[in-house]
Design a protein around this motif. Structure first.
Motif, mmCIF file in Angstrom:
data_model
loop_
_atom_site.group_PDB
_atom_site.id
_atom_site.type_symbol
_atom_site.label_atom_id
_atom_site.label_comp_id
_atom_site.label_asym_id
_atom_site.label_seq_id
_atom_site.Cartn_x
_atom_site.Cartn_y
_atom_site.Cartn_z
ATOM 1 N N LEU A 141 45.719 26.681 43.487
ATOM 2 C CA LEU A 141 45.244 27.383 44.677
ATOM 3 C C LEU A 141 44.354 26.443 45.490
ATOM 4 C CD1 LEU A 141 44.164 30.687 42.897
ATOM 5 C CD2 LEU A 141 46.333 30.236 44.041
ATOM 6 N N PRO A 142 44.813 25.969 46.638
ATOM 7 C CA PRO A 142 43.973 25.078 47.445
ATOM 8 C C PRO A 142 42.654 25.746 47.830
ATOM 9 C CG PRO A 142 46.240 25.061 48.236
ATOM 10 C CD PRO A 142 46.148 26.174 47.233
ATOM 11 N N ALA A 143 41.566 25.000 47.702
ATOM 12 C CA ALA A 143 40.246 25.555 48.027
ATOM 13 C C ALA A 143 40.125 25.887 49.508
ATOM 14 C CB ALA A 143 39.157 24.577 47.609
ATOM 15 N N THR A 144 40.905 25.219 50.353
ATOM 16 C CA THR A 144 40.816 25.449 51.790
ATOM 17 C C THR A 144 41.911 26.401 52.287
ATOM 18 O OG1 THR A 144 42.140 23.444 52.134
ATOM 19 C CG2 THR A 144 39.735 23.223 52.235
ATOM 20 N N GLY A 145 42.636 27.040 51.389
ATOM 21 C CA GLY A 145 43.722 27.928 51.782
ATOM 22 C C GLY A 145 43.232 29.268 52.307
ATOM 23 N N GLU A 146 44.167 30.013 52.888
ATOM 24 C CA GLU A 146 43.899 31.384 53.342
ATOM 25 C C GLU A 146 44.715 32.327 52.479
ATOM 26 O OE1 GLU A 146 44.942 34.020 57.229
ATOM 27 O OE2 GLU A 146 43.754 32.208 57.600
ATOM 28 N N TYR A 147 44.072 33.412 52.021
ATOM 29 C CA TYR A 147 44.691 34.284 51.040
ATOM 30 C C TYR A 147 44.589 35.752 51.451
ATOM 31 C CZ TYR A 147 44.339 30.073 48.207
ATOM 32 O OH TYR A 147 44.445 28.789 47.756
ATOM 33 N N GLU A 148 45.470 36.543 50.851
ATOM 34 C CA GLU A 148 45.373 38.003 50.932
ATOM 35 C C GLU A 148 45.063 38.517 49.543
ATOM 36 O OE1 GLU A 148 48.248 40.877 53.086
ATOM 37 O OE2 GLU A 148 48.786 41.011 50.938
ATOM 38 N N LEU A 149 43.995 39.280 49.430
ATOM 39 C CA LEU A 149 43.536 39.771 48.136
ATOM 40 C C LEU A 149 43.775 41.273 48.039
ATOM 41 C CD1 LEU A 149 40.400 38.625 46.270
ATOM 42 C CD2 LEU A 149 40.830 41.076 46.449
ATOM 43 N N THR A 150 44.282 41.705 46.899
ATOM 44 C CA THR A 150 44.528 43.125 46.640
ATOM 45 C C THR A 150 43.870 43.518 45.329
ATOM 46 O OG1 THR A 150 46.678 43.020 47.746
ATOM 47 C CG2 THR A 150 46.305 44.902 46.310
ATOM 48 N N ALA A 151 43.260 44.689 45.291
ATOM 49 C CA ALA A 151 42.678 45.216 44.055
ATOM 50 C C ALA A 151 43.049 46.689 43.919
ATOM 51 C CB ALA A 151 41.161 45.051 44.046
ATOM 52 N N TYR A 152 43.339 47.099 42.695
ATOM 53 C CA TYR A 152 43.643 48.511 42.435
ATOM 54 C C TYR A 152 43.410 48.827 40.967
ATOM 55 C CZ TYR A 152 48.181 46.655 40.814
ATOM 56 O OH TYR A 152 49.174 45.950 40.174
ATOM 57 N N VAL A 153 43.243 50.116 40.690
ATOM 58 C CA VAL A 153 43.110 50.603 39.317
ATOM 59 C C VAL A 153 44.507 50.935 38.818
ATOM 60 C CG1 VAL A 153 42.075 52.337 37.805
ATOM 61 C CG2 VAL A 153 40.819 51.535 39.833
ATOM 62 N N GLU A 154 44.923 50.265 37.753
ATOM 63 C CA GLU A 154 46.274 50.451 37.238
ATOM 64 C C GLU A 154 46.397 51.694 36.371
ATOM 65 O OE1 GLU A 154 49.497 47.310 35.659
ATOM 66 O OE2 GLU A 154 47.792 47.597 34.301
ATOM 67 N N GLY A 155 45.335 52.056 35.666
ATOM 68 C CA GLY A 155 45.419 53.235 34.819
ATOM 69 C C GLY A 155 44.277 53.308 33.835
ATOM 70 N N LEU A 156 44.261 54.394 33.062
ATOM 71 C CA LEU A 156 43.280 54.622 32.010
ATOM 72 C C LEU A 156 43.988 54.674 30.662
ATOM 73 C CD1 LEU A 156 41.160 57.502 33.609
ATOM 74 C CD2 LEU A 156 40.787 55.033 33.816
ATOM 75 N N SER A 157 43.276 54.304 29.609
ATOM 76 C CA SER A 157 43.837 54.327 28.263
ATOM 77 C C SER A 157 42.797 54.866 27.287
ATOM 78 C CB SER A 157 44.249 52.924 27.813
ATOM 79 O OG SER A 157 45.215 52.375 28.666
ATOM 80 N N PRO A 158 43.238 55.613 26.277
ATOM 81 C CA PRO A 158 42.305 56.027 25.226
ATOM 82 C C PRO A 158 41.869 54.838 24.401
ATOM 83 C CG PRO A 158 44.544 56.628 24.624
ATOM 84 C CD PRO A 158 44.608 56.116 26.036
ATOM 85 N N HIS A 159 40.653 54.846 23.968
ATOM 86 C CA HIS A 159 40.075 53.781 23.158
ATOM 87 C C HIS A 159 39.330 54.447 22.011
ATOM 88 C CE1 HIS A 159 37.247 50.563 22.031
ATOM 89 N NE2 HIS A 159 38.052 49.713 22.644
#
Length: 303
Positions: A114-132
């Protein structure tokens, strides 16, 4: 039950972490976590993201990466995405309380440098929950895209554990942690034995503050003994993501790689740890070599 349709929210800038942390703390007493709870389905997208090179250099210095490299360290996109993920995790729709939430693991796939001087699109989401076995875990995904490509050039999956009483009927599925931060099947199972020791590190008491300044993640448990004691720790503890980054700075990572790491026990500051590595695996143990704080592995992509 009808599963809500995922929506997309586009951000115009990087969210500010302090108000999100405050909001999450204030809402924590109202949360009642359980594995079958609903969770936010929104995907937050931040286009046109560029790296602050001064902050990147500070991050590289505190984590032990070479400064001024053309490519981002493999862990740095987590820093870029953390405020966006926290926007989701601090909201009313996220069912786990932010206070006491434990980062138990992270898996990273980097398909190219990943070039340090690049331009990016960032995405974040919650994929799910799991019992622990000790409560409920949330899986949070962060993705980085470049050049308008559909496939992420970098992505991560982090698990976060909210401890609460369980009724005994929910048992961990195969591959899930059998205890907090202790995986049943992980990159370096506990019965595999210590890895060959490659270095001993004396970690200064200000590492939490230095990492917090570089990353923006100024969680009070990492900053000072007094603030850490408010949350039940005898001293400040190192950021889990700092321990991973420090190990990977020592270990090295191919341009195309898969990294997996499990957080097993906090590192008290100041303190002494030993770094072990072999056959693509790495770990941190206490100075006496007995207690494992972190274990992980690096394999080429595709794995």
């Amino acid at each position: 039950m009808t599963v809500p349709t995922a929506s997309t929210g586009t951000l115009t800038g990087v969210p500010s972490l302090p108000p999100l942390l405050l909001r999450g703390a204030l809402l924590s007493p109202l949360k009642r976590p359980r594995p079958d709870a609903d969770f936010p389905r929104t995907r937050l997208v931040l286009p046109g993201l560029r790296v602050d090179l001064a902050r990147l250099a500070a991050y590289e210095r505190v984590c032990g990466f070479p400064t001024g490299a053309d490519a981002l360290p493999v862990t740095y996109p987590h820093v870029l995405g953390f405020p966006v993920a926290m926007r989701l995790m601090s909201g009313r729709a996220f069912p786990l309380p932010l206070l006491g939430l434990v980062h138990t693991s992270i898996g990273i796939t980097r398909r190219a440098a990943l070039p340090a001087t690049g331009e990016y699109e960032l995405t974040a989401y919650v994929e799910g929950l799991s019992p622990h076995r000790r409560g409920t875990e949330a899986r949070v995904v962060t993705e980085l895209r470049a050049g308008g490509r559909a496939e992420p050039v970098w992505e991560s999956r982090s698990t976060y554990l909210a401890r609460h009483r369980v009724d005994g009927s929910a048992t961990p599925r195969d591959g899930e942690p059998a205890a907090a931060g202790t995986p049943a099947h992980g990159p370096a199972a506990a019965n595999a034995g210590p890895l060959p020791v490659r270095a001993e590190w004396r970690i200064a008491g200000d590492v939490g503050r230095r990492y917090g300044a570089a990353s923006g993640d100024r969680n009070p448990i990492h900053l000072h003994p007094l603030t850490a004691r408010l949350f039940g720790f005898p001293r400040a503890i190192a950021h889990g993501m700092w321990t991973v980054a420090r190990c990977l700075a020592e270990h090295g990572t191919p341009d195309a790689a898969v990294v997996r790491a499990e957080f097993r026990a906090p590192v008290l500051l100041p303190g002494t740890v030993v770094y072990g590595a072999g056959d693509g695996r790495f770990e941190l143990r206490g100075g006496d070599g007995r207690r494992q704080h972190l274990c992980g592995e690096v394999v080429p992509y595709p794995a």
